[in-house]
Design an enzyme around this catalytic site. Structure first.
Site, PDB file in Angstrom:
ATOM      1  N   GLU A  95      50.747  28.752  34.116  1.00 58.49           N
ATOM      2  CA  GLU A  95      49.869  27.562  33.961  1.00 58.49           C
ATOM      3  C   GLU A  95      48.685  27.794  33.117  1.00 58.49           C
ATOM      4  OE1 GLU A  95      50.895  24.788  37.596  1.00 58.49           O
ATOM      5  OE2 GLU A  95      49.162  26.053  38.170  1.00 58.49           O
ATOM      6  N   CYS A 108      41.645  27.361  29.715  1.00 57.40           N
ATOM      7  CA  CYS A 108      41.626  28.380  30.886  1.00 57.40           C
ATOM      8  C   CYS A 108      43.002  28.792  30.808  1.00 57.40           C
ATOM      9  CB  CYS A 108      41.447  27.825  32.119  1.00 57.40           C
ATOM     10  SG  CYS A 108      41.402  28.987  33.639  1.00 57.40           S
ATOM     11  N   CYS A 115      49.376  37.795  40.227  1.00 57.30           N
ATOM     12  CA  CYS A 115      48.456  38.697  40.297  1.00 57.30           C
ATOM     13  C   CYS A 115      48.645  39.990  41.231  1.00 57.30           C
ATOM     14  CB  CYS A 115      47.198  37.883  40.503  1.00 57.30           C
ATOM     15  SG  CYS A 115      45.618  39.076  40.231  1.00 57.30           S
ATOM     16  N   CYS A 119      43.072  38.685  46.323  1.00 56.51           N
ATOM     17  CA  CYS A 119      41.973  38.150  46.705  1.00 56.51           C
ATOM     18  C   CYS A 119      42.204  37.068  47.900  1.00 56.51           C
ATOM     19  CB  CYS A 119      41.197  37.279  45.713  1.00 56.51           C
ATOM     20  SG  CYS A 119      40.536  38.671  44.586  1.00 56.51           S
ATOM     21  N   CYS A 122      42.448  33.025  46.936  1.00 52.24           N
ATOM     22  CA  CYS A 122      42.838  32.419  45.838  1.00 52.24           C
ATOM     23  C   CYS A 122      44.453  32.313  45.770  1.00 52.24           C
ATOM     24  CB  CYS A 122      42.777  33.595  44.749  1.00 52.24           C
ATOM     25  SG  CYS A 122      43.478  33.156  43.080  1.00 52.24           S
ATOM     26  N   GLY A 168      46.003  35.757  37.047  1.00 52.77           N
ATOM     27  CA  GLY A 168      46.178  37.223  36.796  1.00 52.77           C
ATOM     28  C   GLY A 168      44.718  37.741  36.667  1.00 52.77           C
ATOM     29  N   SER A 200      37.077  36.940  32.568  1.00 52.00           N
ATOM     30  CA  SER A 200      36.828  37.097  33.981  1.00 52.00           C
ATOM     31  C   SER A 200      37.373  38.137  34.552  1.00 52.00           C
ATOM     32  CB  SER A 200      37.008  35.738  34.396  1.00 52.00           C
ATOM     33  OG  SER A 200      36.486  35.601  35.956  1.00 52.00           O
ATOM     34  N   SER A 222      33.683  38.174  38.955  1.00 44.63           N
ATOM     35  CA  SER A 222      34.019  37.401  40.340  1.00 44.63           C
ATOM     36  C   SER A 222      33.354  38.292  41.264  1.00 44.63           C
ATOM     37  CB  SER A 222      35.369  37.336  40.530  1.00 44.63           C
ATOM     38  OG  SER A 222      36.069  36.392  39.536  1.00 44.63           O
ATOM     39  N   LEU A 223      32.087  37.782  41.557  1.00 47.78           N
ATOM     40  CA  LEU A 223      31.255  38.748  42.876  1.00 47.78           C
ATOM     41  C   LEU A 223      31.606  38.004  44.358  1.00 47.78           C
ATOM     42  CD1 LEU A 223      29.229  40.970  43.034  1.00 47.78           C
ATOM     43  CD2 LEU A 223      27.438  39.437  42.618  1.00 47.78           C
ATOM     44  N   HIS A 224      31.458  36.807  44.719  1.00 48.49           N
ATOM     45  CA  HIS A 224      31.520  36.263  45.711  1.00 48.49           C
ATOM     46  C   HIS A 224      30.924  36.904  47.048  1.00 48.49           C
ATOM     47  CE1 HIS A 224      34.348  34.411  43.087  1.00 48.49           C
ATOM     48  NE2 HIS A 224      35.334  35.446  43.214  1.00 48.49           N
ATOM     49  N   CYS A 342      39.922  25.807  39.751  1.00 40.96           N
ATOM     50  CA  CYS A 342      39.698  27.507  39.690  1.00 40.96           C
ATOM     51  C   CYS A 342      40.480  27.758  41.016  1.00 40.96           C
ATOM     52  CB  CYS A 342      38.484  27.772  39.999  1.00 40.96           C
ATOM     53  SG  CYS A 342      37.320  27.504  38.725  1.00 40.96           S
TER      54      CYS A 342
HETATM   55  N1  SAH Z   1      41.130  37.847  38.202  1.00 41.81           N
HETATM   56  C1  SAH Z   1      40.072  37.353  37.587  1.00 41.81           C
HETATM   57  C2  SAH Z   1      40.488  36.146  36.780  1.00 41.81           C
HETATM   58  C3  SAH Z   1      40.724  35.020  37.651  1.00 41.81           C
HETATM   59  S1  SAH Z   1      39.596  33.926  37.371  1.00 41.81           S
HETATM   60  C4  SAH Z   1      39.086  37.147  38.205  1.00 41.81           C
HETATM   61  O1  SAH Z   1      39.004  37.301  39.382  1.00 41.81           O
HETATM   62  O2  SAH Z   1      37.945  36.928  37.807  1.00 41.81           O
HETATM   63  C5  SAH Z   1      39.539  32.654  38.378  1.00 41.81           C
HETATM   64  C6  SAH Z   1      38.355  32.402  39.261  1.00 41.81           C
HETATM   65  O3  SAH Z   1      38.602  31.282  39.972  1.00 41.81           O
HETATM   66  C7  SAH Z   1      37.892  33.588  39.818  1.00 41.81           C
HETATM   67  O4  SAH Z   1      36.206  33.649  39.766  1.00 41.81           O
HETATM   68  C8  SAH Z   1      38.169  33.318  41.268  1.00 41.81           C
HETATM   69  O5  SAH Z   1      37.450  34.086  41.953  1.00 41.81           O
HETATM   70  C9  SAH Z   1      37.942  31.890  41.321  1.00 41.81           C
HETATM   71  N2  SAH Z   1      38.829  31.419  42.469  1.00 41.81           N
HETATM   72  C10 SAH Z   1      39.829  31.814  42.997  1.00 41.81           C
HETATM   73  N3  SAH Z   1      40.237  30.976  43.762  1.00 41.81           N
HETATM   74  C11 SAH Z   1      39.477  30.079  43.956  1.00 41.81           C
HETATM   75  C12 SAH Z   1      39.474  29.009  44.794  1.00 41.81           C
HETATM   76  N4  SAH Z   1      40.389  28.554  45.709  1.00 41.81           N
HETATM   77  N5  SAH Z   1      38.767  28.155  44.564  1.00 41.81           N
HETATM   78  C13 SAH Z   1      37.405  28.311  43.882  1.00 41.81           C
HETATM   79  N6  SAH Z   1      37.555  29.317  42.991  1.00 41.81           N
HETATM   80  C14 SAH Z   1      38.486  30.289  43.175  1.00 41.81           C
END
Ligand code: SAH
Length: 365
Positions: A95, A108, A115, A119, A122, A168, A200, A222-224, A342
């Site tokens: 997509e 995007c 992937c 995580c 996701c 990915g 990212s 992507s820190l979180h 996202c």
């Molecule tokens: N693998 C890379 C690229 C994916 S980017 C990465 O981890 O950065 C996708 C972004 O959306 C990342 O910041 C990811 O953490 C965030 N994301 C993933 N699942 C999500 C969700 N369910 N809701 C909001 N953001 C999410």
């Protein structure tokens, strides 16, 4: 005997195109000509390349193709966000999403089929993994979007920014992603500035230095979570590359440009990582990293164990960061009515890891 596979010219950046022409005994300047036809003019037919002689055009037809994924489905959300489901040659689907804003249009782009990272918040992770996208499949997403969207009345392209934030982990498909980004930046192809292309990553530390050397586009991480115990749970890659190493690599990434910052993405998960204490810990962590923070309200998907933080919690979290002087934005949720937000990109992955299947099987204990 089968004929050797034809090369897909769409995936070759300027250097690779020059090598291709050198290998068939042609002059390097052909690379610039062909690149401009393929990407700037977006033509599909070698015969339309009017500054290339007939003889070479026939040779190119024998040796090369310019194949793109097929559009299976296209959807437009109420807020104008558009999503394309693209079918690759091997039947997998990915997509791509276009997000219109007042002052820009952001595409995007996906970098892998599924992937490997898993995580926990996701939806792409739940699909498992099949393979890396080729450089041609990555750049084709931009080519397809540009064609569909056309240009504005001033003749400018509608897509002004690209983020590698789709399906990915882009750094784990390094060479193909760099080749595609080289095309995004090349004046004869898409001519985007490196500030308008953002990669990212979940934090593949050793590849951050390599990225900086190869193609120093804008970096989002992507820190979180503000500590390793929590981040280990949300982003399992953290067990391999913990926060301290990741932040050191981020500092190196922006060290040579005074005004550059790393964008840190932080998904807001109710009751998990969204308290004022978490915010204060984040302030401490980032005090010496040139940063911007992007708070992303969690986008739910079927069977997820998480919920989105409520607006009051998000605002409170943002206020702690802002009061400490951190540049903080809350990302608007876009396109969620078509599952384009996202973390909601799913495509159709022929999972090789059997991750989805394993999840469905009852645990034996
Ligand atoms: N693998 C890379 C690229 C994916 S980017 C990465 O981890 O950065 C996708 C972004 O959306 C990342 O910041 C990811 O953490 C965030 N994301 C993933 N699942 C999500 C969700 N369910 N809701 C909001 N953001 C999410």
């Amino acid at each position: 005997m089968t004929a050797p596979a034809k090369i897909n010219l769409l995936g070759l950046d300027r250097r690779a195109l020059e090598e291709f022409f050198a290998a068939i005994g042609e002059k390097p300047f052909r690379a610039a000509q062909v690149m401009s036809w393929l990407h700037h003019y977006s033509i599909d037919d070698f015969d339309a390349m009017s500054n290339i002689g007939k003889e070479l055009r026939v040779r190119l037809q024998d040796l090369a193709v310019m194949d793109m994924p097929a559009i299976v489905h296209e959807q437009t959300a109420q807020d104008g966000t558009r999503k394309w489901l693209l079918r690759l040659e091997d039947g997998n689907c990915i997509e791509t999403v276009f997000i219109p804003e007042d002052d820009r249009g952001t595409l995007c782009v996906s970098s892998q089929v599924g992937c490997t990272l898993n995580c926990t918040f996701c939806s792409t992770a739940r699909q498992g993994f099949n393979r890396n996208l080729t450089a041609a499949e990555i750049i084709a997403q931009l080519r397809i979007a540009n064609r569909a969207l056309g240009r504005d009345p001033k003749g400018e392209r509608i897509v002004t920014n690209v983020v590698l934030m789709g399906m990915g982990e882009p750094l784990l498909n390094f060479d193909n992603v760099v080749a595609a980004m080289n095309l995004m930046l090349d004046d004869l192809a898409y001519g985007l500035s490196k500030r308008r292309v953002t990669l990212s990553t979940a934090g593949v530390v050793p590849l951050l230095d390599r990225l900086h050397a190869a193609c120093p586009v804008s970096l989002a991480v992507s820190l979180h979570a503000p500590n390793d115990a929590l981040r280990d749970q949300l982003v399992p890659l953290n067990k391999k590359y913990p926060i301290a190493e990741l932040l050191a690599a981020c500092k190196r990434y922006v060290a040579d440009e005074p005004r550059r910052r790393v964008t840190f993405e932080y998904v807001m998960l109710a009751g998990v990582n969204d308290s004022p204490e978490h915010a204060r810990a984040l302030v401490k962590l980032l005090h010496d990293v040139p940063s911007k923070i992007n708070l992303i309200p969690f986008n739910p998907f079927p069977e997820t164990r998480y919920a989105r933080s409520d607006q009051a919690a998000i605002d409170r979290f943002r206020d702690v960061l802002m009061q400490a002087g951190l540049v903080t934005m809350t990302r608007k949720t876009r396109g969620d009515d078509i599952d384009a937000a996202c973390g909601q990109l799913a495509g159709r992955v022929r999972d090789r890891t059997r991750r989805a299947q394993r999840r469905a099987e009852p645990r034996l204990s």
